[in-house]
Design a protein around this motif. Structure first.
Motif, PDB file in Angstrom:
ATOM      1  N   LEU A 160       7.553  -3.373  -8.656  1.00  9.36           N
ATOM      2  CA  LEU A 160       6.588  -4.433  -8.367  1.00  9.36           C
ATOM      3  C   LEU A 160       5.485  -3.955  -7.440  1.00  9.36           C
ATOM      4  O   LEU A 160       4.297  -4.236  -7.671  1.00  9.36           O
ATOM      5  CB  LEU A 160       7.319  -5.628  -7.746  1.00  9.36           C
ATOM      6  N   LEU A 161       5.836  -3.243  -6.391  1.00  9.72           N
ATOM      7  CA  LEU A 161       4.882  -2.921  -5.324  1.00  9.72           C
ATOM      8  C   LEU A 161       4.266  -1.531  -5.437  1.00  9.72           C
ATOM      9  O   LEU A 161       3.336  -1.219  -4.695  1.00  9.72           O
ATOM     10  CB  LEU A 161       5.579  -3.057  -3.970  1.00  9.72           C
ATOM     11  N   LEU A 162       4.763  -0.723  -6.381  1.00  7.80           N
ATOM     12  CA  LEU A 162       4.293   0.667  -6.423  1.00  7.80           C
ATOM     13  C   LEU A 162       3.919   1.124  -7.825  1.00  7.80           C
ATOM     14  O   LEU A 162       2.845   1.710  -8.021  1.00  7.80           O
ATOM     15  CB  LEU A 162       5.379   1.573  -5.849  1.00  7.80           C
ATOM     16  N   LEU A 180      -4.439  -0.889  -7.505  1.00 11.84           N
ATOM     17  CA  LEU A 180      -4.776  -1.008  -6.084  1.00 11.84           C
ATOM     18  C   LEU A 180      -4.617   0.328  -5.362  1.00 11.84           C
ATOM     19  O   LEU A 180      -5.493   0.744  -4.593  1.00 11.84           O
ATOM     20  CB  LEU A 180      -3.907  -2.076  -5.426  1.00 11.84           C
ATOM     21  N   TRP A 181      -3.487   0.984  -5.574  1.00 13.68           N
ATOM     22  CA  TRP A 181      -3.257   2.276  -4.914  1.00 13.68           C
ATOM     23  C   TRP A 181      -4.305   3.299  -5.341  1.00 13.68           C
ATOM     24  O   TRP A 181      -4.822   4.051  -4.496  1.00 13.68           O
ATOM     25  CB  TRP A 181      -1.860   2.791  -5.233  1.00 13.68           C
ATOM     26  N   SER A 182      -4.634   3.333  -6.637  1.00 11.55           N
ATOM     27  CA  SER A 182      -5.633   4.298  -7.130  1.00 11.55           C
ATOM     28  C   SER A 182      -7.002   4.018  -6.523  1.00 11.55           C
ATOM     29  O   SER A 182      -7.743   4.951  -6.172  1.00 11.55           O
ATOM     30  CB  SER A 182      -5.710   4.227  -8.656  1.00 11.55           C
ATOM     31  N   PHE A 183      -7.346   2.740  -6.378  1.00  7.57           N
ATOM     32  CA  PHE A 183      -8.627   2.371  -5.776  1.00  7.57           C
ATOM     33  C   PHE A 183      -8.734   2.911  -4.343  1.00  7.57           C
ATOM     34  O   PHE A 183      -9.777   3.442  -3.933  1.00  7.57           O
ATOM     35  CB  PHE A 183      -8.760   0.846  -5.784  1.00  7.57           C
ATOM     36  N   VAL A 184      -7.651   2.807  -3.589  1.00  3.58           N
ATOM     37  CA  VAL A 184      -7.654   3.296  -2.202  1.00  3.58           C
ATOM     38  C   VAL A 184      -7.839   4.813  -2.176  1.00  3.58           C
ATOM     39  O   VAL A 184      -8.660   5.342  -1.413  1.00  3.58           O
ATOM     40  CB  VAL A 184      -6.350   2.892  -1.496  1.00  3.58           C
ATOM     41  N   CYS A 220      -1.365  -3.780   3.871  1.00  2.00           N
ATOM     42  CA  CYS A 220      -2.298  -4.731   3.263  1.00  2.00           C
ATOM     43  C   CYS A 220      -2.070  -4.814   1.752  1.00  2.00           C
ATOM     44  O   CYS A 220      -2.060  -5.912   1.176  1.00  2.00           O
ATOM     45  CB  CYS A 220      -3.728  -4.300   3.573  1.00  2.00           C
ATOM     46  N   ILE A 221      -1.880  -3.682   1.096  1.00  2.00           N
ATOM     47  CA  ILE A 221      -1.641  -3.686  -0.352  1.00  2.00           C
ATOM     48  C   ILE A 221      -0.344  -4.423  -0.677  1.00  2.00           C
ATOM     49  O   ILE A 221      -0.291  -5.280  -1.570  1.00  2.00           O
ATOM     50  CB  ILE A 221      -1.600  -2.247  -0.902  1.00  2.00           C
ATOM     51  N   LEU A 222       0.724  -4.092   0.037  1.00  2.00           N
ATOM     52  CA  LEU A 222       2.016  -4.733  -0.228  1.00  2.00           C
ATOM     53  C   LEU A 222       1.929  -6.239  -0.015  1.00  2.00           C
ATOM     54  O   LEU A 222       2.507  -7.024  -0.785  1.00  2.00           O
ATOM     55  CB  LEU A 222       3.088  -4.119   0.673  1.00  2.00           C
ATOM     56  N   LEU A 229      -8.172  -6.418   4.255  1.00  4.20           N
ATOM     57  CA  LEU A 229      -8.236  -5.220   5.090  1.00  4.20           C
ATOM     58  C   LEU A 229      -9.430  -5.268   6.033  1.00  4.20           C
ATOM     59  O   LEU A 229      -9.326  -4.877   7.213  1.00  4.20           O
ATOM     60  CB  LEU A 229      -8.308  -3.971   4.198  1.00  4.20           C
ATOM     61  N   PHE A 230     -10.552  -5.767   5.550  1.00  4.38           N
ATOM     62  CA  PHE A 230     -11.749  -5.885   6.390  1.00  4.38           C
ATOM     63  C   PHE A 230     -11.490  -6.844   7.555  1.00  4.38           C
ATOM     64  O   PHE A 230     -11.840  -6.555   8.707  1.00  4.38           O
ATOM     65  CB  PHE A 230     -12.926  -6.365   5.541  1.00  4.38           C
TER      66      PHE A 230
END
Length: 316
Positions: A212-214, A222-226, A265-267, A297-298
């Motif tokens: 779910l989270l990864l 989301l992870w790739s965007f970061v 923040c992502i989680l 995050l901002f």
């Protein structure tokens, strides 16, 4: 659990020797003489004797010498060894026995004498105890608690959870994630709940914490965007704990404050979306989830005065 177990973590540091038992207290080496030299302990006249009572003072300089009494006398060859010890150390032994050593006791007796010859306690300080679990020798509750508890089966990534400048409820949520205690599909099935075995985010795979989270498609975006925004190449690890272990201060101690906030923040954003879909039957698109992550995050960073050009790029 009593003194016998507690004393295994203590070592006596002998000064005057009036408070330390010669045979039964651990003041030399890793164990008491009664355990290190059981045969000699068996023929000792006084098994409760103190270290001070086992020493004699001699000469104008009032030097201390050993006066350990046994049930029998030394053999001639043992006395020669004893004399050599005294000549080298300028000390005189006064060890008494009432019978000769048996053959199987000879090696143990010689080793015992060599130890005594190398260890004469000082006369100008008192006895004290040293705590073996601390380098400075001082007792504290934490070291003894850790000893009783034993080594944990896993090493916990506490820094990235509790030291990041995220809201406390978010840190607590991520703490539950690492312990695999959030109510994903696999955990709810352990509670005998019956439902469709799929991930509510991607509607394909079985729902686990790590999926779910990864590894879910929505989470992976989301992870790739970061990683793209930070200009990094990254291989997504197998589990959330593995991810967090490698995340803390990865950009350096003074450049990682915003970076340390990112996984929490992502989680948190994924979990909020999971709740929206589960309880409100509302879906957000991938772009909406990216916008939610960037805005969250901002806000977190600005609340702590952490503003950089990279943060504005993420929020743009």
């Amino acid at each position: 659990m009593g003194w016998e177990d507690f004393s295994k973590n203590c070592q006596f540091v002998v000064g005057l020797g009036n408070r330390v038992r010669f045979w039964q207290d651990g003041w030399y080496g890793d164990q008491p003489f009664q355990l290190a030299f059981p045969r000699l302990y068996g023929i000792a006249i006084d098994k409760e004797v103190s270290v001070e009572a086992s020493l004699s003072r001699q000469g104008a300089e009032d030097r201390r010498i050993w006066n350990v009494r046994f049930i029998r006398e030394f053999n001639d060859w043992e006395m020669d060894d004893l004399s050599r010890q005294g000549a080298e150390d300028r000390r005189i032994w006064n060890v008494r026995f009432i019978r000769e050593f048996n053959d199987w006791e000879m090696d143990e007796g010689l080793h015992f004498l060599r130890i005594l010859g190398a260890k004469i306690p000082p006369m100008d300080v008192g006895d004290r105890m040293r705590w073996k679990l601390k380098p400075n020798g001082d007792f504290d509750i934490r070291s003894y608690y850790n000893k009783l508890r034993g080594s944990p089966s896993i090493v916990f990534p506490w820094k990235v959870i509790w030291k990041a400048k995220a809201p406390r409820r978010v840190s607590f949520f991520v703490w539950c994630v690492v312990w695999n205690k959030i109510l994903t599909g696999d955990n709810m099935r352990l509670r005998k709940l019956v439902f469709v075995d799929w991930c509510i985010m991607c509607r394909h795979c079985g729902e686990t914490v790590d999926h779910l989270l990864l590894h879910c498609e929505m989470a992976y975006r989301l992870w790739s965007f970061v990683f793209i925004t930070f200009g990094l190449s990254w291989v997504v690890p197998r589990s959330i704990p593995d991810l967090l272990f490698g995340w803390w201060n990865w950009l350096g101690k003074y450049s990682s404050q915003i970076w340390n906030l990112v996984p929490l923040c992502i989680l948190w954003c994924i979990w909020k979306e999971w709740n929206r879909r589960t309880f409100e039957d509302l879906d957000s698109s991938s772009d909406q989830m990216l916008a939610s992550f960037s805005g969250t995050l901002f806000d977190w960073s600005r609340a702590w005065g952490l503003t950089t050009s990279l943060l504005y790029d993420l929020h743009a």
